[in-house]
Design an enzyme around this catalytic site. Structure first.
Site, PDB file in Angstrom:
ATOM      1  N   GLU D  45      -1.119  -0.316   3.829  1.00 44.00           N
ATOM      2  CA  GLU D  45      -0.814   0.993   3.260  1.00 44.00           C
ATOM      3  C   GLU D  45      -1.413   1.052   1.864  1.00 44.00           C
ATOM      4  O   GLU D  45      -1.007   0.306   0.974  1.00 44.00           O
ATOM      5  CB  GLU D  45       0.699   1.220   3.153  1.00 44.00           C
ATOM      6  CG  GLU D  45       1.302   1.824   4.392  1.00 44.00           C
ATOM      7  CD  GLU D  45       1.860   0.764   5.313  1.00 44.00           C
ATOM      8  OE1 GLU D  45       2.203  -0.313   4.810  1.00 44.00           O
ATOM      9  OE2 GLU D  45       1.931   1.002   6.532  1.00 44.00           O
ATOM     10  N   ASP D  56      10.641   5.698  -5.060  1.00 39.55           N
ATOM     11  CA  ASP D  56      10.218   4.334  -5.365  1.00 39.55           C
ATOM     12  C   ASP D  56      10.955   3.742  -6.545  1.00 39.55           C
ATOM     13  O   ASP D  56      11.341   4.439  -7.477  1.00 39.55           O
ATOM     14  CB  ASP D  56       8.716   4.318  -5.631  1.00 39.55           C
ATOM     15  CG  ASP D  56       7.917   4.527  -4.357  1.00 39.55           C
ATOM     16  OD1 ASP D  56       8.105   3.724  -3.412  1.00 39.55           O
ATOM     17  OD2 ASP D  56       7.155   5.507  -4.283  1.00 39.55           O
TER      18      ASP D  56
END
Ligand SMILES: Cc1ncc(COP(=O)(O)O)c(C=O)c1O
Ligand SMILES: Cc1ncc(COP(=O)(O)O)c(C=O)c1O
Lengths: 393, 254, 393, 254
Positions: D45, D56
């Site tokens: 990714e 995140d």
């Protein structure tokens, strides 16, 4: 009427107008006109409209659920902290500015300690476009910078009182001197129920809206107009006077007046006039007063600038003497803790003046059904620096 | 009839001096009085200092603060004045705010005044009505005169009333103003002096507030029996000491 | 209804819920329940009682005589500055805390920039005795110390957002992260009409009390429910949404939305989203957004912390696009001068956010009979330091 | 069928690595990809950095900030990836927040992905419905897979729906949590893995968030086809540089 002013301007043996002859015409003019003006329908209209649309009245009567639970009685808060400018003081300045206009005055002066009354006065002067001079002790100017800035933003001149201890008492002297020097153009807006007659009565009348509203509000909430107790802090005593006014003659409603003990009544740093005071003359009024044996006025002390006054209004001296009111003295540290407690339990940060009233609860014993109305005289925003420093926030 | 009346009955214009007892130094009181009498002053107002003298300007306020710090108080003053009448013959008046007198006890205060030979009191913040109702008889009993003030805003009616009840003299405040010396009087002030003059009061007037030099003194006494100098005298005392008293008085009286 | 949210959570092409899957259940729970709860009679009761007795509603609609004279029209001020805690923000937090309680939540989080929403959230959490965590940019914590102290006095934890530029945008990110980490126990009280659906609609509904009151108040004062103009400042747009809400579908009532131009729209230091923004996604909402060509969010600038947001709520993006609202951009210096002018003319020191709305007057031309209602979104006490420094008071 | 499906059809468990393009240095992207392929990683990714990555944790947020400062953006990333398919055969997925993709233009973005050989996208803040209505056909046109997330609070009903519309794999978020590596999974997490396992979804799952070492990798792949390591990989890169990639991967795969 046992507790209202008599024709000569006295509450029992307290009150009067002990002023130099130069001020006699001013007070005479006021005394001759104030009741007539206040009772005038058009004045009432103007006054009530401003209280509603400008000040934000009626202020709520708030049932404080979590405090009530803690102190096992029904505690209601009369929310003067929600008034425009943050305290009850503006009820009085609105009334006086309208009165001053009707007397044709072109200039307003006032004294201030913490700056609340100064801000409330500068505010109504801005509203009405009238020149405004505020006297404030040089020491207070330094320690209350935000309120000084507020007054300046509102267009007022702030003049430092450099005499004496450079605090509220001296600012009051300076304001009186200004008035002596400008007797015709100027109206002096005193900020509490102190000073020469007719000020104590006039200010009390302008503050009486507080208890007038409570009667209607309690009726709605508790199906009675009458609480069991009224509880207020006392500096000069104007918020207390407003809270008590419409209940004075009803002796079933008990009155508790809370003074500032400072670092303790016996510490030498206190403002507990009810304990430390003797009958004397201050700022034109005969009342209880902290003074030396020779009759020199003693500089009081309290962490709360609004309670840092060496006297109480003559009405309160009379209520104490006649046992109509019970007095309590609360120390700085009790008051600060109570301020924090009220903030955490009810989400309202009280002025440190107001916090004194709440500190009384732990020394009192109410019945579960007792309705206790506390005058929430002002919000704590002005006191944040003190709170921050005290609690190291 | 007391010493005040005798003095007022004299020919010519009277000079009266105010000073704050206990200032510049605690024990200057008697010396100042003696020097004033020697210099030919007609009358003396001895200021009993008060912490919050709200009719007074910075000079008198500061002198009061110093005096209190020096230890002056009512008892000390009376002690200092004890025996003064052996050395001083001109009228002596105590001028002071009401609270210290109230604390001492009004009757006790008058009694002491009588004992040491004080002739009268000026209490700027004691209202006339309150005096009449509560204290007049006491003052009479101890033969102490009480002198009242009038000011430019005082109504004719009230002036007439004051005239009717006054002992000694009326203290005519020269302007709507706190104490403090001025260089000269304004035309408005002179108009006021004139107006009062025309009222033909029975009680003589002594002008005070804003009298501080030869010019203002002369102007004031043009319209009244005499005048009182306070702030200007105190300032001079502060700068030049007791030795300068004679010269100060001469400069006024020239 | 052209200007209310559609079933999918959009205002025209703006809105939606662009959130990570982890937040879907939370938003789904809210979306499924919020209208039901809000419309529940008991909820309405609780909400209205608190608005009345705790917040101090209705807030006055004050005819500003001296401003009206100066700008030659009829200027009314909706006095949200009189609300408890000093701004309109609490209308929303009161609603959300009641909603959170009904959803069984045990913990509240919120983001704050200037601290007004943080204080309003900490306040209602204290009132209801619920744990409260406020995220605030580390930079803002330093420059808004008094509001940090207020939150702490009210019992809230204040957590510094140390990421990004350490201001409001980052505090919001941190709050969303907290919510992702605590999806079941925690309700997130967003402070403006921003964020994912249903927040913009929910917050607007809680603020709609503002225009609801105005209708009744104008009717009494001007014999019509409808002003000619509504004027509000826009950060995220909650006070504006409240002011417009009940007038949105009545296109005779014109709407003027005032943004912060900072040092000038072209200066590179601005928050004028209507000019500088493009359609994008911020904090879960598709709206106008200041961003780089690559879609990185640009840190905005305004002297007023409450307008220092890089987007506007999706409702406002839609009002702009559909030309229902006119947008104006006001610089720091215009706003500061307007703040001073309002203080001096009306005796009310406005929040600097609010001052932006007043600064618009000198660029507008109203007819003498035009009724212009300005949302006086908050008081300037929180901004005194800025005023003092700016004007050297 | 694209490269992702081929990989998912392989025997055994898959290791996928997330890293932020442009971090630690702007031009590390291709090197990192090559080293990951060499080390035997199954899938990559590539994080397209965003200023406000709200799902995140601090590690990825910080790496994004650095990457943006380094000059990384969508155009630069596509330039760097130009020709990558000459050297890399494992599936390459771009993971990024929606706004930068929206600004680039969703169709343009998919087209570019197709050109450089990107196989799929993970866009955590693009809701399923909105995708289906507006973008699905575009993704199809350019043969770009779009992978969706499920999380512990995702309802069974919704999981089934996601299963039914998914390309490639379902990104199974290991916990109600933002990204960031954990030492181990809790029993609650394992229960959740078990529950999903029992649902017998048609789409394979890759576990992400909180996978960071051999233990968590093994636990995760016990319940899914593979797992994604992000924060732990980025931390290692930061401390030990690109040369350490092979050792990092070996330590997981041991
Ligand atoms: C909030 C507040 N409460 C009480 C007081 C005390 O004054 P009073 O005794 O006249 O009400 C003050 C005076 O500044 C005040 O600001
Ligand atoms: C007084 C005041 N007005 C306006 C705003 C801007 O927010 P909104 O646009 O959501 O009303 C704020 C935000 O803090 C505020 O405190």
């Amino acid at each position: 009427m046992k507790y209202t002013v008599d024709k000569k301007g006295f509450y029992g043996k307290y009150g009067g107008a002990f002023v130099p002859e130069m001020l006699f015409p001013n007070l005479d003019e006021l005394e001759k006109n104030y009741n007539k003006i206040i009772n005038d329908k058009e004045f009432q209209n103007d006054y009530n409209n401003l209280l509603r649309d400008y000040v934000g009245r009626p202020t709520p009567l708030f049932f404080a659920e979590r405090l009530s639970e803690k102190y096992k009685c029904k505690i209601y808060l009369k929310r003067e902290d929600l008034c425009h400018t943050g305290a009850h003081k503006i009820n009085n300045t609105i009334g006086q500015i309208l009165l001053a206009k009707r007397l044709g005055k072109k200039r307003i002066i006032a004294e201030t300690g913490a700056g609340q009354h100064g801000v409330a006065t500068a505010t109504v002067c801005a509203l009405k476009g009238i020149e405004c001079v505020i006297y404030m002790g040089a020491v207070d100017i330094k320690r209350q910078a935000p309120n000084v800035a507020r007054m300046k933003m509102l267009g007022a001149s702030v003049v430092a009182a450099e005499s004496g201890s450079k605090t509220l008492k001296d600012a009051t002297n300076e304001a009186i001197r200004d008035w002596i020097n400008n007797p015709i153009t100027t109206h002096y807006i005193i900020g509490s129920v102190v000073g020469p007659h007719p000020y104590p009565d006039m200010v009390a009348k302008f503050q009486s809206i507080v208890s007038e509203e409570i009667k209607a509000q309690l009726l709605e909430k508790e199906n009675t107009q009458n609480p069991n107790y009224l509880l207020a802090n006392i500096g000069g005593g104007s918020n207390a006077a407003g809270l008590y006014y419409n209940y004075l003659e009803n002796e079933n409603v008990k009155i508790i007046s809370v003074e500032a003990a400072g670092e303790g009544v016996k510490s030498g740093k206190s403002a507990a006039t009810s304990v430390l005071g003797k009958t004397g003359i201050i700022h034109g009024s005969k009342t209880l007063l902290m003074q030396t044996n020779d009759g020199q006025i003693i500089e009081p002390y309290s962490i709360s600038a609004g309670l840092d006054y060496p006297g109480v209004g003559p009405l309160h001296a009379h209520l104490l003497e006649s046992k109509r009111a019970e007095f309590m003295s609360i120390t700085d540290s009790d008051a600060m803790l109570a301020g924090l407690e009220v903030s955490k339990l009810e989400g309202i940060i009280p002025a440190i003046e107001t916090a004194h009233a709440f500190a009384a609860f732990k020394y009192l014993d109410f019945k579960t059904n007792d309705i206790v109305v506390v005058n929430f005289s002002g919000r704590g925003d002005k006191d944040l620096d003190t709170y921050i420093e005290y609690f190291n926030l | 009839m007391n010493r005040i009346d005798n003095t007022l009955n004299k020919e010519g214009k009277l000079l009266s001096i105010y000073f704050t007892a206990g200032h510049p130094n605690l024990n200057d009181t008697v010396d100042i009085i003696l020097k004033l009498q020697e210099s030919g002053v007609d009358m003396i107002e001895i200021g009993l200092p008060f912490s919050d003298p709200l009719a007074d300007g910075p000079t008198i306020q500061d002198s009061s603060t110093v005096a209190i710090k020096n230890g002056m108080n009512t008892n000390v003053l009376f002690e200092q004045l004890n025996g003064i009448r052996n050395r001083v013959s001109i009228p002596l008046i105590i001028m002071g705010y009401f609270n210290p007198i109230l604390q001492f006890g009004v009757e006790e205060f008058c009694k002491k005044c009588n004992q040491v030979g004080i002739d009268g009191l000026i209490i700027p913040d004691l209202p006339i009505d309150y005096y009449e109702e509560n204290y007049k008889s006491i003052f009479k009993k101890y033969k102490i005169y009480n002198m009242f003030l009038i000011a430019p805003q005082t109504s004719d009616e009230r002036i007439k009333k004051i005239d009717s009840i006054s002992d000694g003299f009326i203290y005519m405040v020269s302007s709507s103003s706190i104490t403090g010396s001025k260089e000269s009087f304004s035309s408005k002030q002179l108009e006021y002096f004139e107006r009062i003059n025309k009222m033909n009061l029975k009680t003589p007037r002594i002008t005070g507030f804003g009298v501080g030099n030869k010019d203002t003194f002369n102007a004031a006494v043009n319209y009244s029996k005499g005048a009182i100098i306070g702030s200007a005298f105190i300032k001079n005392l502060e700068s030049n000491g007791l030795k300068s008293i004679e010269r100060f008085i001469k400069n006024i009286r020239i």
